[in-house]
Structure formats: structure tokens, C-alpha cells
Design an enzyme around this catalytic site. Structure first.
Site, short mmCIF file in Angstrom:
data_model
loop_
_atom_site.label_atom_id
_atom_site.label_comp_id
_atom_site.label_asym_id
_atom_site.label_seq_id
_atom_site.Cartn_x
_atom_site.Cartn_y
_atom_site.Cartn_z
CG ASP A 1 -1.69 1.22 1.45
OD1 ASP A 1 -2.38 1.63 0.50
OD2 ASP A 1 -1.64 1.79 2.55
CG ASP B 1 -1.86 7.60 0.47
OD1 ASP B 1 -0.86 8.33 0.39
OD2 ASP B 1 -2.77 7.59 -0.39
#
Length: 230
Positions: free
Chosen positions: A9, A11
Site C-alpha cells: 500500500d 498511503d
């Protein structure tokens, strides 16, 4: 088990998001000539945005709808006469200039050696590519798969399949998905059938049905867990 394909991922996993959002939000309103009440504006915005992103994970809204709706709802609530479409474009452009690395990320990536790396994000591709490009993450990942580009969002398995297709990988046992969100990253990995690592720097309790293979609180621990699987 040996992993040589790492999906991350972006953020709040590799890049810290709150500062990026705050700066882009402030700068977008400043460009629009609205500099008073920004703290109150952002409080309202975050409440609206949280609901919309959860709806995205649940499949009840789309990226295109979210992109405009978060600002149209905000402007309606605050009585602000701005075009949400053009404002959103300005915001994403400014967000693309914000890249704030989380401590330990580069050392962690360097420690992995000769592996395949990809980013799987529910963020907007325009901003995410720009943020990676202006950070020390640039040129480290073979591909960035975003939900607006792929047409599917985490935790849907299709977005993970898109990442493996781009990498030319078919053996899921080689893959580890790592992220901070139990409901998108870990549940998504569970849905897709790959091992997962929950990046949990705040020591949150897992009250969901998502089941991470590993859990870490910082990136030093990730090195230990990665080596322990070899």
C-alpha cells in the site's frame, strides 16, 4: 516460506498521508482565495471523505464519484460557491507534490534485495505517480496499480490480480501484501489468497475479521519477519 514479490500500500504505509492532505487542502483553498476557516473546512472535509472512502471499499461508490462528491458535499455544507470538478483537479495536482516518507521505509526496501516490488493503492493514479516520482521511492517499483486506473478497489481481489498480471507472476505463495488498513489491504490480501503483513504503528486492536499473517509496528520489525520466513 520465501517471498520474492512484495505488494505495498502507499498511503500511511510508505508515505505519510495526513501532512500531504493537509498541505494540498490548504494550498487548494489558498489558490481559490479562501484562507479563513481552513481548520474548520478540513474537519468537515475529513468527515465526508471518511464516509466516501469506506463506501468505495464496500463498492457502493466509484472513484469518479468520490473525486467530485467529497468537494461538492463540502461546498454545499459550507455554502461555498466553487466548482467541485475543477477544485478536485487542483487538489490532486497539489497533492501530487506532497511526499513525506515514513521512517525506515528506504532501509527496509534496501534490505529486501533482489525482489519484485509493486504498489497497490486506492488513491488516484495522477497524484500517486507524482508523489512517488518526487520521493526516494522513485524507480524502486515495477508498477503502481491504482483503483481508478484498474477499475477495482481494494479489498476486491481483481486489483491484486491486476498487479500480478503486470508483474507476470502466477504463484501466489511467493507474494506478500503489506499495508496499514485491515479493511482494504489485509482483507484484500485475504480475499485474493496471498499472505499479508499489517503495518500497525499505533498498536491498534484488530476488531475485524481480517487475518494478517504478520503484524509489525515499525519497519525494522519487517526486516526480522521477512528474514524469519526464509
Amino acid at each position: 516460506m520465501n517471498y520474492d514479490v512484495f505488494l505495498f500500500d502507499l498511503d500511511d504505509t510508505l508515505l505519510e498521508f495526513d501532512t500531504s492532505e493537509q498541505n494540498a487542502f490548504r494550498n487548494a483553498f489558498t489558490e481559490a482565495g479562501l484562507v479563513e476557516g481552513l481548520d474548520a473546512y478540513r474537519t468537515e472535509y475529513r468527515a465526508i471523505s471518511k464516509v466516501l472512502w469506506r463506501q468505495l471499499e464496500e463498492g457502493s461508490t466509484t472513484m469518479e464519484q468520490l473525486n467530485v462528491s467529497r468537494f461538492s458535499q463540502l461546498f454545499d455544507k459550507l455554502g461555498i460557491e466553487l466548482d467541485p470538478v475543477s477544485f478536485s483537479e487542483t487538489y490532486l495536482t497539489l497533492l501530487g507534490k506532497e511526499a513525506h516518507l515514513i521512517d525506515g521505509v528506504i532501509d527496509m526496501l534496501d534490505s529486501l534485495g533482489d525482489v519484485r516490488l509493486a504498489i497497490v493503492t486506492n488513491g488516484f493514479i495522477k497524484a500517486q505517480i507524482a508523489r512517488v516520482a518526487c520521493s526516494s521511492l522513485n524507480n524502486r517499483f515495477e508498477t503502481i496499480v491504482s483503483s481508478d486506473e484498474a477499475g477495482f478497489q481494494k479489498p476486491r481481489p481483481e486489483i491484486f490480480q491486476e498487479a500480478l498480471d503486470r508483474l507476470g507472476v502466477t504463484d501466489k505463495s511467493r507474494v506478500l501484501m503489506t499495508g496499514d488498513s485491515l479493511t482494504s489491504d489485509i482483507r484484500g490480501g485475504n480475499n485474493f489468497g496471498v499472505d499479508t503483513c499489517w503495518y500497525n504503528p499505533n498498536g491498534l486492536e484488530n476488531t475485524t475479521d481480517s487475518k494478517p499473517t504478520f503484524e509489525i509496528s515499525n519497519w525494522v520489525e519487517f526486516k526480522v519477519n521477512e528474514k524469519a520466513t526464509n
